[in-house]
Design a protein around this motif. Structure first.
Motif, mmCIF file in Angstrom:
data_model
loop_
_atom_site.group_PDB
_atom_site.id
_atom_site.type_symbol
_atom_site.label_atom_id
_atom_site.label_comp_id
_atom_site.label_asym_id
_atom_site.label_seq_id
_atom_site.Cartn_x
_atom_site.Cartn_y
_atom_site.Cartn_z
ATOM 1 N N ARG A 19 3.990 76.663 46.641
ATOM 2 C CA ARG A 19 4.756 75.562 46.028
ATOM 3 C C ARG A 19 5.577 74.817 47.080
ATOM 4 N NH1 ARG A 19 5.395 78.899 41.451
ATOM 5 N NH2 ARG A 19 7.440 79.648 42.096
ATOM 6 N N ALA A 20 5.979 75.528 48.137
ATOM 7 C CA ALA A 20 6.726 74.886 49.224
ATOM 8 C C ALA A 20 5.791 74.130 50.171
ATOM 9 C CB ALA A 20 7.527 75.930 49.998
ATOM 10 N N GLY A 21 4.486 74.208 49.899
ATOM 11 C CA GLY A 21 3.514 73.450 50.692
ATOM 12 C C GLY A 21 3.292 73.999 52.087
ATOM 13 N N LEU A 22 3.520 75.295 52.279
ATOM 14 C CA LEU A 22 3.362 75.870 53.615
ATOM 15 C C LEU A 22 1.893 76.162 53.930
ATOM 16 C CD1 LEU A 22 6.389 78.334 53.896
ATOM 17 C CD2 LEU A 22 6.274 75.883 54.345
ATOM 18 N N ALA A 23 1.599 76.277 55.222
ATOM 19 C CA ALA A 23 0.249 76.605 55.670
ATOM 20 C C ALA A 23 -0.009 78.100 55.598
ATOM 21 C CB ALA A 23 0.050 76.117 57.107
ATOM 22 N N GLY A 24 1.039 78.909 55.767
ATOM 23 C CA GLY A 24 0.820 80.345 55.724
ATOM 24 C C GLY A 24 2.055 81.156 56.049
ATOM 25 N N ILE A 25 1.824 82.457 56.187
ATOM 26 C CA ILE A 25 2.899 83.427 56.393
ATOM 27 C C ILE A 25 2.543 84.320 57.572
ATOM 28 C CG2 ILE A 25 4.122 85.394 55.350
ATOM 29 C CD1 ILE A 25 3.599 84.163 52.608
ATOM 30 N N ALA A 26 3.508 84.528 58.472
ATOM 31 C CA ALA A 26 3.307 85.447 59.597
ATOM 32 C C ALA A 26 4.336 86.564 59.521
ATOM 33 C CB ALA A 26 3.425 84.703 60.917
ATOM 34 N N VAL A 27 3.876 87.816 59.591
ATOM 35 C CA VAL A 27 4.769 88.971 59.543
ATOM 36 C C VAL A 27 4.449 89.878 60.733
ATOM 37 C CG1 VAL A 27 4.928 88.859 57.018
ATOM 38 C CG2 VAL A 27 3.190 90.321 58.089
ATOM 39 N N ILE A 28 5.212 90.953 60.866
ATOM 40 C CA ILE A 28 4.940 91.931 61.921
ATOM 41 C C ILE A 28 4.106 93.067 61.325
ATOM 42 C CG2 ILE A 28 5.961 93.562 63.562
ATOM 43 C CD1 ILE A 28 6.507 90.693 64.323
ATOM 44 N N GLY A 29 2.922 93.274 61.870
ATOM 45 C CA GLY A 29 2.043 94.336 61.391
ATOM 46 C C GLY A 29 2.713 95.694 61.543
ATOM 47 N N GLY A 30 2.594 96.532 60.495
ATOM 48 C CA GLY A 30 3.160 97.871 60.544
ATOM 49 C C GLY A 30 4.649 97.918 60.263
ATOM 50 N N ALA A 31 5.286 96.758 60.174
ATOM 51 C CA ALA A 31 6.736 96.730 59.967
ATOM 52 C C ALA A 31 7.109 95.748 58.863
ATOM 53 C CB ALA A 31 7.454 96.370 61.261
ATOM 54 N N THR A 32 6.179 95.541 57.920
ATOM 55 C CA THR A 32 6.431 94.663 56.782
ATOM 56 C C THR A 32 5.766 95.306 55.571
ATOM 57 O OG1 THR A 32 6.180 92.786 58.268
ATOM 58 C CG2 THR A 32 6.187 92.309 55.908
ATOM 59 N N ILE A 33 6.520 95.478 54.524
ATOM 60 C CA ILE A 33 5.944 96.073 53.321
ATOM 61 C C ILE A 33 5.194 95.005 52.536
ATOM 62 C CG2 ILE A 33 6.530 97.098 51.090
ATOM 63 C CD1 ILE A 33 8.816 98.579 52.564
ATOM 64 N N VAL A 34 3.971 95.339 52.118
ATOM 65 C CA VAL A 34 3.194 94.420 51.286
ATOM 66 C C VAL A 34 3.133 94.995 49.878
ATOM 67 C CG1 VAL A 34 0.982 93.267 50.947
ATOM 68 C CG2 VAL A 34 1.816 93.694 53.262
ATOM 69 N N ALA A 35 3.806 94.307 48.954
ATOM 70 C CA ALA A 35 3.774 94.753 47.565
ATOM 71 C C ALA A 35 2.499 94.216 46.926
ATOM 72 C CB ALA A 35 5.003 94.235 46.819
ATOM 73 N N GLU A 36 1.799 95.038 46.188
ATOM 74 C CA GLU A 36 0.576 94.631 45.483
ATOM 75 C C GLU A 36 -0.366 93.854 46.393
ATOM 76 O OE1 GLU A 36 1.468 93.461 41.216
ATOM 77 O OE2 GLU A 36 3.400 93.081 42.177
ATOM 78 N N PRO A 37 -0.877 94.499 47.440
ATOM 79 C CA PRO A 37 -1.660 93.784 48.457
ATOM 80 C C PRO A 37 -2.895 93.072 47.896
ATOM 81 C CG PRO A 37 -1.677 96.165 48.829
ATOM 82 C CD PRO A 37 -0.675 95.910 47.780
ATOM 83 N N GLN A 38 -3.558 93.688 46.898
ATOM 84 C CA GLN A 38 -4.764 93.022 46.386
ATOM 85 C C GLN A 38 -4.404 91.686 45.733
ATOM 86 O OE1 GLN A 38 -7.722 95.391 44.692
ATOM 87 N NE2 GLN A 38 -8.815 93.699 43.735
ATOM 88 N N ARG A 39 -3.400 91.700 44.884
ATOM 89 C CA ARG A 39 -2.975 90.447 44.231
ATOM 90 C C ARG A 39 -2.472 89.452 45.269
ATOM 91 N NH1 ARG A 39 1.371 91.035 40.218
ATOM 92 N NH2 ARG A 39 1.124 88.766 40.171
ATOM 93 N N LEU A 40 -1.797 89.953 46.300
ATOM 94 C CA LEU A 40 -1.289 89.069 47.352
ATOM 95 C C LEU A 40 -2.440 88.351 48.055
ATOM 96 C CD1 LEU A 40 1.514 89.434 49.880
ATOM 97 C CD2 LEU A 40 -0.783 89.284 50.820
ATOM 98 N N VAL A 41 -3.462 89.104 48.434
ATOM 99 C CA VAL A 41 -4.587 88.499 49.158
ATOM 100 C C VAL A 41 -5.333 87.513 48.258
ATOM 101 C CG1 VAL A 41 -6.826 88.999 50.200
ATOM 102 C CG2 VAL A 41 -4.821 90.358 50.825
ATOM 103 N N GLU A 42 -5.508 87.881 46.988
ATOM 104 C CA GLU A 42 -6.167 86.963 46.052
ATOM 105 C C GLU A 42 -5.380 85.657 45.931
ATOM 106 O OE1 GLU A 42 -8.184 90.475 43.297
ATOM 107 O OE2 GLU A 42 -6.440 89.347 42.545
ATOM 108 N N ALA A 43 -4.056 85.778 45.814
ATOM 109 C CA ALA A 43 -3.215 84.581 45.677
ATOM 110 C C ALA A 43 -3.299 83.718 46.935
ATOM 111 C CB ALA A 43 -1.760 84.986 45.403
ATOM 112 N N ALA A 44 -3.304 84.358 48.107
ATOM 113 C CA ALA A 44 -3.367 83.605 49.367
ATOM 114 C C ALA A 44 -4.708 82.876 49.482
ATOM 115 C CB ALA A 44 -3.152 84.540 50.551
#
Lengths: 324, 324
Positions: A282-307
């Motif tokens: 909704r904010a019109g962003l291109a994407g999200i960058a996090v630190i691998g291994g140091a970021t919790i992903v809640a509901e990863p399957q739904r997250l990837v589908e949404a992305a």
């Protein structure tokens, strides 16, 4: 190439996490068994102090999959009543430190995980019990400062009482983002500088116990997170766009999240979930960058589908602080 | 002790500014004549490119008081139509660089001041004229980055055309906050650490061309400004209080504003005005700390009256970057 969106319904978050690693530039085979990452006496039950959101249950499920008994300590007003019912649990209120210690010792817990969303309470809102009152000087000092400072104080209180506080990502590394691209969309070369700039900014602010997220677009810092949280940060970008205060083409800008430098990572790791994707879209962003291994992903399957649906990238970057 | 609120109606902002210095720990006598601070050929008219708000007119009045002719170049859509009519002026649109240069040269202007509020435009919104098109490569580079970077690019364009870009505070030092307390309320010892922490945070973020304001309370950073501006920053504090997301007693927290380190101070100095006080009061803050001599104060008399009414302090702190 196998894709996360192809996963059969009912797949566990763990399965998705392993799938996501296919896109990462590593040689991890898909079916690598998940090892217990820390030297945990698996014969003692794991105590989980759980606040809001779905992550506490993902941590509990991961421990149970490894054959460990789990006892949940849901925080009244924060944890979800319906979900917690499926686990062995004892409700506690904020400030009931004495009650928690008594129950956790009786259950035989030695290792404690604090996990889930919690809006910082006022010290006056705590329902203090005797055990908490005994610790008041430390608690009051802990309340004067940032969140990391507060949580370190709580951990010290638990350790004084003989518990060992461990990180959710230590118990369940599969709940953290891998290094590499999650989903179908990759970050283009155009955003590389913005991602680097974002991580450098967050690192510079770390000393102030603030700043786990920022939005950068075209080398310009558009928003920096403090007490408002990531959701409000993203809503602000959407509002500034709507008001014409920022004038970016759609699909420009990156949300960058990182743990504070030298932060005690046993708690308060940054997290993202499907809701983060929806708001970033909704904010019109291109994407999200996090630190691998140091970021919790809640509901990863739904997250990837949404992305994938939003055409946004989600990328786990290498951790500059990781031991070599 | 004379107080600013006692000033006779009709006092000019200049008079208030001098009054405010009474509270400062300096020996400046009240009636020290104001010198023209830079070696300005006062026989050439001063060109003022004026955007929104009241500050451009305070700068114009200060120059006129010193006997200098002033030509205003109000930006269409930003400058106030009714106020600008009292001055010699030529309307220009954003992007009409050629038109501006032609008119300013014809008026005999050599010194140019850029002043007033301007929401950063999209490069696509500019109404480009031929003079601007000739400078497109520099302009495009300037748009990729923070505000300071953008404004430096505009200044370079003006300098290429033979103008000298000077700061509003150089033409009219009386429009900046003095060092010391403005108004009746002094900051207590309890907020000293928060003020120091705020200035240190802003300094740490300067390298990223962002962060002229932050709110700190009890050693905790509550909000950091990026593209949203100070008004939105303060409204966010009020909203977080209302939502219970921050739980502070009323009258806690400090708004800290400072120019970016090593920033070109000829433009984009931080500013405060009566509206800042009103919003900070609604956010329940204890006061505002700025850098003396490097912060523009719009309508100082109304600002001090509003601060006194709200029981808030406004303090100008020593500039760590000032030449010794």
């Amino acid at each position: 190439m196998p894709s996360i969106a192809d996963g059969a319904p009912g797949d566990t978050p763990q399965r998705v996490q392993v799938d996501a690693r296919i896109n990462a530039p590593t040689d991890t085979p898909i079916d690598t068994p998940i090892d217990t990452p820390i030297d945990t006496p698996i014969d003692t039950p794991l105590g989980i102090i759980c606040c809001g959101g779905t992550v506490p249950y993902a941590v509990a499920d991961a421990a149970i999959r490894r054959g460990r008994k789990v006892v949940m300590f849901p925080l009244r007003g924060w944890a979800d009543v319906s979900t917690v019912g499926a686990y062995s649990h004892h409700w506690i209120a904020l400030g009931q430190f004495g009650r928690f210690c008594r129950l956790a010792h009786r259950e035989g817990c030695r290792d404690i995980v604090l996990v889930g969303g919690l809006i910082r309470p006022s010290i006056l809102q705590l329902r203090l019990d005797w055990g908490t009152l005994m610790q008041m000087p430390l608690l009051i000092r802990s309340f004067r400062g940032g969140d990391d400072h507060l949580l370190s104080g709580v951990a010290r209180m638990l350790e004084r009482d003989g518990f060992r506080v461990i990180g959710a990502h230590e118990v369940a590394p599969e709940i953290t983002a891998p290094v590499g691209v999650l989903g179908r969309v990759s970050p283009g070369a155009a955003v590389e500088h913005d991602i680097e700039q974002g991580f450098a900014l967050l690192a510079a602010m770390s000393a102030f116990d603030v700043g786990q997220a920022a939005v950068i677009a075209g080398r310009r810092v558009l928003a920096i997170e403090a007490a408002e949280g990531t959701d409000a940060l993203l809503d602000r970008i959407a509002a500034m766009r709507a008001a014409g205060r920022i004038t970016l083409p759609a699909g420009a800008g990156v949300l960058v999240k990182a743990p504070k430098r030298r932060q005690d990572r046993r708690f308060d790791l940054p997290s993202i979930g499907p809701n983060t994707i929806d708001r970033a879209a909704r904010a019109g962003l291109a994407g999200i960058a996090v630190i691998g291994g140091a970021t919790i992903v809640a509901e990863p399957q739904r997250l990837v589908e949404a992305a994938d649906r939003a055409g946004m990238f989600v990328v786990g970057c290498l951790d500059a602080e990781a031991p070599k």
